[in-house]
Design a protein around this motif. Structure first.
Motif, PDB file in Angstrom:
ATOM      1  N   VAL A  15      21.557  27.533 -54.777  1.00 34.77           N
ATOM      2  CA  VAL A  15      20.479  27.221 -53.827  1.00 34.77           C
ATOM      3  C   VAL A  15      20.255  25.707 -53.760  1.00 34.77           C
ATOM      4  O   VAL A  15      20.110  25.133 -52.672  1.00 34.77           O
ATOM      5  CB  VAL A  15      19.177  27.956 -54.219  1.00 34.77           C
ATOM      6  CG1 VAL A  15      17.992  27.409 -53.426  1.00 34.77           C
ATOM      7  CG2 VAL A  15      19.326  29.453 -53.980  1.00 34.77           C
ATOM      8  N   GLY A  16      20.252  25.048 -54.917  1.00 35.78           N
ATOM      9  CA  GLY A  16      20.099  23.603 -54.916  1.00 35.78           C
ATOM     10  C   GLY A  16      21.192  22.921 -54.116  1.00 35.78           C
ATOM     11  O   GLY A  16      20.939  21.990 -53.341  1.00 35.78           O
ATOM     12  N   ASP A  17      22.406  23.381 -54.290  1.00 36.02           N
ATOM     13  CA  ASP A  17      23.553  22.840 -53.560  1.00 36.02           C
ATOM     14  C   ASP A  17      23.353  23.005 -52.049  1.00 36.02           C
ATOM     15  O   ASP A  17      23.439  22.027 -51.278  1.00 36.02           O
ATOM     16  CB  ASP A  17      24.810  23.568 -54.026  1.00 36.02           C
ATOM     17  CG  ASP A  17      26.097  23.082 -53.380  1.00 36.02           C
ATOM     18  OD1 ASP A  17      26.076  22.036 -52.693  1.00 36.02           O
ATOM     19  OD2 ASP A  17      27.135  23.739 -53.565  1.00 36.02           O
ATOM     20  N   ALA A  18      23.076  24.224 -51.614  1.00 33.50           N
ATOM     21  CA  ALA A  18      22.916  24.494 -50.186  1.00 33.50           C
ATOM     22  C   ALA A  18      21.736  23.725 -49.596  1.00 33.50           C
ATOM     23  O   ALA A  18      21.776  23.304 -48.430  1.00 33.50           O
ATOM     24  CB  ALA A  18      22.736  25.994 -49.962  1.00 33.50           C
ATOM     25  N   PHE A  19      20.706  23.530 -50.389  1.00 33.85           N
ATOM     26  CA  PHE A  19      19.534  22.780 -49.936  1.00 33.85           C
ATOM     27  C   PHE A  19      19.889  21.311 -49.700  1.00 33.85           C
ATOM     28  O   PHE A  19      19.409  20.675 -48.761  1.00 33.85           O
ATOM     29  CB  PHE A  19      18.429  22.894 -50.993  1.00 33.85           C
ATOM     30  CG  PHE A  19      17.043  22.580 -50.498  1.00 33.85           C
ATOM     31  CD1 PHE A  19      16.173  23.600 -50.151  1.00 33.85           C
ATOM     32  CD2 PHE A  19      16.594  21.273 -50.413  1.00 33.85           C
ATOM     33  CE1 PHE A  19      14.883  23.324 -49.711  1.00 33.85           C
ATOM     34  CE2 PHE A  19      15.314  20.976 -49.974  1.00 33.85           C
ATOM     35  CZ  PHE A  19      14.455  21.999 -49.624  1.00 33.85           C
ATOM     36  N   GLY A  20      20.766  20.776 -50.567  1.00 24.95           N
ATOM     37  CA  GLY A  20      21.097  19.362 -50.489  1.00 24.95           C
ATOM     38  C   GLY A  20      22.217  19.020 -49.539  1.00 24.95           C
ATOM     39  O   GLY A  20      22.356  17.856 -49.131  1.00 24.95           O
ATOM     40  N   MET A  36      14.924  24.897 -46.617  1.00 25.69           N
ATOM     41  CA  MET A  36      16.368  25.001 -46.381  1.00 25.69           C
ATOM     42  C   MET A  36      16.656  24.698 -44.912  1.00 25.69           C
ATOM     43  O   MET A  36      16.006  25.226 -44.014  1.00 25.69           O
ATOM     44  CB  MET A  36      16.857  26.403 -46.734  1.00 25.69           C
ATOM     45  CG  MET A  36      18.361  26.559 -46.719  1.00 25.69           C
ATOM     46  SD  MET A  36      19.151  26.044 -48.267  1.00 25.69           S
ATOM     47  CE  MET A  36      18.836  27.489 -49.313  1.00 25.69           C
ATOM     48  N   THR A  37      17.640  23.815 -44.696  1.00 25.64           N
ATOM     49  CA  THR A  37      18.018  23.449 -43.337  1.00 25.64           C
ATOM     50  C   THR A  37      19.521  23.647 -43.156  1.00 25.64           C
ATOM     51  O   THR A  37      20.226  24.021 -44.098  1.00 25.64           O
ATOM     52  CB  THR A  37      17.657  21.979 -43.039  1.00 25.64           C
ATOM     53  OG1 THR A  37      18.338  21.129 -43.977  1.00 25.64           O
ATOM     54  CG2 THR A  37      16.161  21.754 -43.132  1.00 25.64           C
ATOM     55  N   GLY A  38      19.999  23.375 -41.961  1.00 25.96           N
ATOM     56  CA  GLY A  38      21.417  23.493 -41.682  1.00 25.96           C
ATOM     57  C   GLY A  38      21.926  22.292 -40.919  1.00 25.96           C
ATOM     58  O   GLY A  38      21.198  21.330 -40.679  1.00 25.96           O
ATOM     59  N   ASN A  39      23.214  22.352 -40.538  1.00 27.26           N
ATOM     60  CA  ASN A  39      23.857  21.274 -39.775  1.00 27.26           C
ATOM     61  C   ASN A  39      23.816  19.983 -40.572  1.00 27.26           C
ATOM     62  O   ASN A  39      24.318  19.937 -41.671  1.00 27.26           O
ATOM     63  CB  ASN A  39      23.209  21.166 -38.395  1.00 27.26           C
ATOM     64  CG  ASN A  39      23.274  22.492 -37.641  1.00 27.26           C
ATOM     65  OD1 ASN A  39      22.259  23.139 -37.442  1.00 27.26           O
ATOM     66  ND2 ASN A  39      24.472  22.903 -37.261  1.00 27.26           N
ATOM     67  N   GLY A  40      23.252  18.930 -40.061  1.00 29.37           N
ATOM     68  CA  GLY A  40      23.151  17.696 -40.834  1.00 29.37           C
ATOM     69  C   GLY A  40      24.506  17.063 -41.110  1.00 29.37           C
ATOM     70  O   GLY A  40      25.419  17.097 -40.280  1.00 29.37           O
ATOM     71  N   THR A  41      24.634  16.509 -42.312  1.00 34.53           N
ATOM     72  CA  THR A  41      25.789  15.684 -42.672  1.00 34.53           C
ATOM     73  C   THR A  41      27.118  16.366 -42.399  1.00 34.53           C
ATOM     74  O   THR A  41      28.042  15.758 -41.842  1.00 34.53           O
ATOM     75  CB  THR A  41      25.708  15.297 -44.158  1.00 34.53           C
ATOM     76  OG1 THR A  41      24.493  14.582 -44.385  1.00 34.53           O
ATOM     77  CG2 THR A  41      26.891  14.433 -44.564  1.00 34.53           C
ATOM     78  N   PRO A  45      26.336  25.674 -41.215  1.00 32.55           N
ATOM     79  CA  PRO A  45      25.167  26.533 -41.024  1.00 32.55           C
ATOM     80  C   PRO A  45      24.246  26.502 -42.238  1.00 32.55           C
ATOM     81  O   PRO A  45      24.685  26.254 -43.367  1.00 32.55           O
ATOM     82  CB  PRO A  45      25.771  27.923 -40.836  1.00 32.55           C
ATOM     83  CG  PRO A  45      27.201  27.702 -40.478  1.00 32.55           C
ATOM     84  CD  PRO A  45      27.606  26.432 -41.144  1.00 32.55           C
ATOM     85  N   ARG A  46      22.990  26.763 -41.993  1.00 30.23           N
ATOM     86  CA  ARG A  46      22.019  26.858 -43.081  1.00 30.23           C
ATOM     87  C   ARG A  46      22.490  27.872 -44.123  1.00 30.23           C
ATOM     88  O   ARG A  46      23.004  28.929 -43.779  1.00 30.23           O
ATOM     89  CB  ARG A  46      20.663  27.308 -42.527  1.00 30.23           C
ATOM     90  CG  ARG A  46      19.598  27.385 -43.593  1.00 30.23           C
ATOM     91  CD  ARG A  46      18.262  27.901 -43.075  1.00 30.23           C
ATOM     92  NE  ARG A  46      18.134  27.867 -41.633  1.00 30.23           N
ATOM     93  CZ  ARG A  46      16.973  27.750 -40.992  1.00 30.23           C
ATOM     94  NH1 ARG A  46      15.858  27.641 -41.662  1.00 30.23           N
ATOM     95  NH2 ARG A  46      16.924  27.764 -39.686  1.00 30.23           N
ATOM     96  N   GLY A  47      22.347  27.508 -45.395  1.00 31.33           N
ATOM     97  CA  GLY A  47      22.761  28.397 -46.474  1.00 31.33           C
ATOM     98  C   GLY A  47      24.177  28.190 -46.949  1.00 31.33           C
ATOM     99  O   GLY A  47      24.687  28.967 -47.769  1.00 31.33           O
ATOM    100  N   VAL A 256      13.509  20.121 -54.377  1.00 25.65           N
ATOM    101  CA  VAL A 256      12.957  19.239 -53.342  1.00 25.65           C
ATOM    102  C   VAL A 256      13.046  17.780 -53.777  1.00 25.65           C
ATOM    103  O   VAL A 256      13.411  16.900 -52.987  1.00 25.65           O
ATOM    104  CB  VAL A 256      11.506  19.644 -53.005  1.00 25.65           C
ATOM    105  CG1 VAL A 256      10.850  18.608 -52.101  1.00 25.65           C
ATOM    106  CG2 VAL A 256      11.479  21.016 -52.338  1.00 25.65           C
ATOM    107  N   LEU A 257      12.718  17.507 -55.035  1.00 25.35           N
ATOM    108  CA  LEU A 257      12.834  16.144 -55.545  1.00 25.35           C
ATOM    109  C   LEU A 257      14.262  15.629 -55.404  1.00 25.35           C
ATOM    110  O   LEU A 257      14.499  14.521 -54.911  1.00 25.35           O
ATOM    111  CB  LEU A 257      12.421  16.100 -57.021  1.00 25.35           C
ATOM    112  CG  LEU A 257      10.943  16.065 -57.357  1.00 25.35           C
ATOM    113  CD1 LEU A 257      10.748  16.246 -58.866  1.00 25.35           C
ATOM    114  CD2 LEU A 257      10.305  14.745 -56.910  1.00 25.35           C
TER     115      LEU A 257
END
Length: 313
Positions: A15-20, A36-41, A45-47, A256-257
């Motif tokens: 979960v930490g990995d997918a979050f980051g 939790m988000t998706g796309n980005g860098t 997909p989210r997750g 989150v941190l």
């Protein structure tokens, strides 16, 4: 470790990995993520999890099936070449040092523990990111020398410089102490004392101690975020993950941190979440974040046999 706790320990890292993943490489202070988000860098997909979790899952699979180092390299190759251990059979991220080690194994035909790069300039976090499950396997091993040898061998598969090896020692020995009842603060004191003594017989590794020493304080959680570097350099990653673990009051807060530090957010969040799950063994990974992970069928297929094999009966 009870089955439910072991399951949460593994899922915390993923979960930490997918979050980051979606905010990896972003500059600190230019964004804020709380869910939790998706796309980005990586435009995934989210997750979606990255190489951190894929190579961890390969290790879990290998430990469950009593595979050797050569078998583990087969799994690493399957990840790099064909997207094994990924949520959508797509490999979108692998570190240069890990990829180089895999090529050393299959192109140059080197022995597994000789495949890692021994250069000082190859001290990334690609071993540290995947080793957490090994702490569970070594929990009942009372001999420090044996634990260190196993840890070194698994690290050398991809990273052979003494600095990377010391980072693995510090991380897994802290987890070992905490799995056996120590608090985080107690673990830091115990591990500093035991390793500084034992490593007199490994002067090349002991010579790297000063790089990590500033972080090995029970008060690290009181440090300002400005004192924390969040790059993929193994020392920075270790320090950042430890800071998140010491500062956070929950697995959620640690993730989150870590994700908001900028830089190598997925790996730091992976390690911090795993570490925090050991610090707070009765806590659960946020259910909504775990539910958002992709390919639960694959995760269950790999994680449940590991839990069955290594959880306290």
């Amino acid at each position: 470790m009870q089955a439910a706790q072991l399951r949460q320990f593994i899922y915390a890292g993923i979960v930490g990995d997918a979050f980051g993943v979606p905010v990896e490489f972003k500059a600190r202070g230019t964004y804020q993520v709380t869910q939790m988000t998706g796309n980005g860098t990586w435009d995934q997909p989210r997750g979606s999890w990255s190489d951190d979790s894929a190579m961890t899952l390969a290790l879990i699979d290998n430990l469950t099936t009593d595979g050797n180092y050569a078998d583990l390299f087969e799994k690493f190759q399957a990840y790099m070449m064909w997207g094994a251990y990924t949520p959508r059979d797509v490999m979108f991220d692998i570190g240069k040092t890990c990829a180089h080690a895999i090529r050393n194994r299959f192109i140059n035909q080197l022995p597994p523990t000789a495949c890692g790069d021994a250069s000082e300039f190859a001290n990334g976090n690609g071993a540290l990111m995947r080793l957490a499950p090994l702490a569970v396997v070594l929990q009942a091993e009372p001999d420090l020398t044996t634990r260190l040898q196993v840890t070194a061998d698994y690290t050398k598969l991809t990273h052979r410089h003494p600095r990377a090896i010391l980072g693995s020692y510090l991380y897994l020995e802290c987890l070992h102490a905490m799995l056996n009842g120590a608090s985080l603060a107690e673990a830091l004191v115990q591990v500093s004392a035991s390793l500084s003594l034992t490593l007199r017989h490994a002067p090349d590794v002991l010579a790297e101690w000063s790089y990590y020493a500033p972080y090995l304080t029970p008060t690290i959680g009181t440090w300002s975020v400005d004192q924390i570097k969040s790059t993929a350099y193994v020392v920075d990653t270790f320090g950042a993950a430890l800071w998140c673990t010491a500062k956070a009051q929950s697995i959620r807060e640690a993730i989150v941190l870590a994700a908001n530090l900028g830089g190598d957010t997925d790996t730091i969040a992976t390690i911090a979440a795993s570490w925090t799950a050991i610090r707070y063994p009765l806590q659960a990974v946020p259910a909504e974040w775990q539910a958002e992970l992709l390919n639960h069928e694959l995760l269950n297929k790999l994680i449940e046999p590991f839990v069955t094999k290594y959880a306290d009966k």
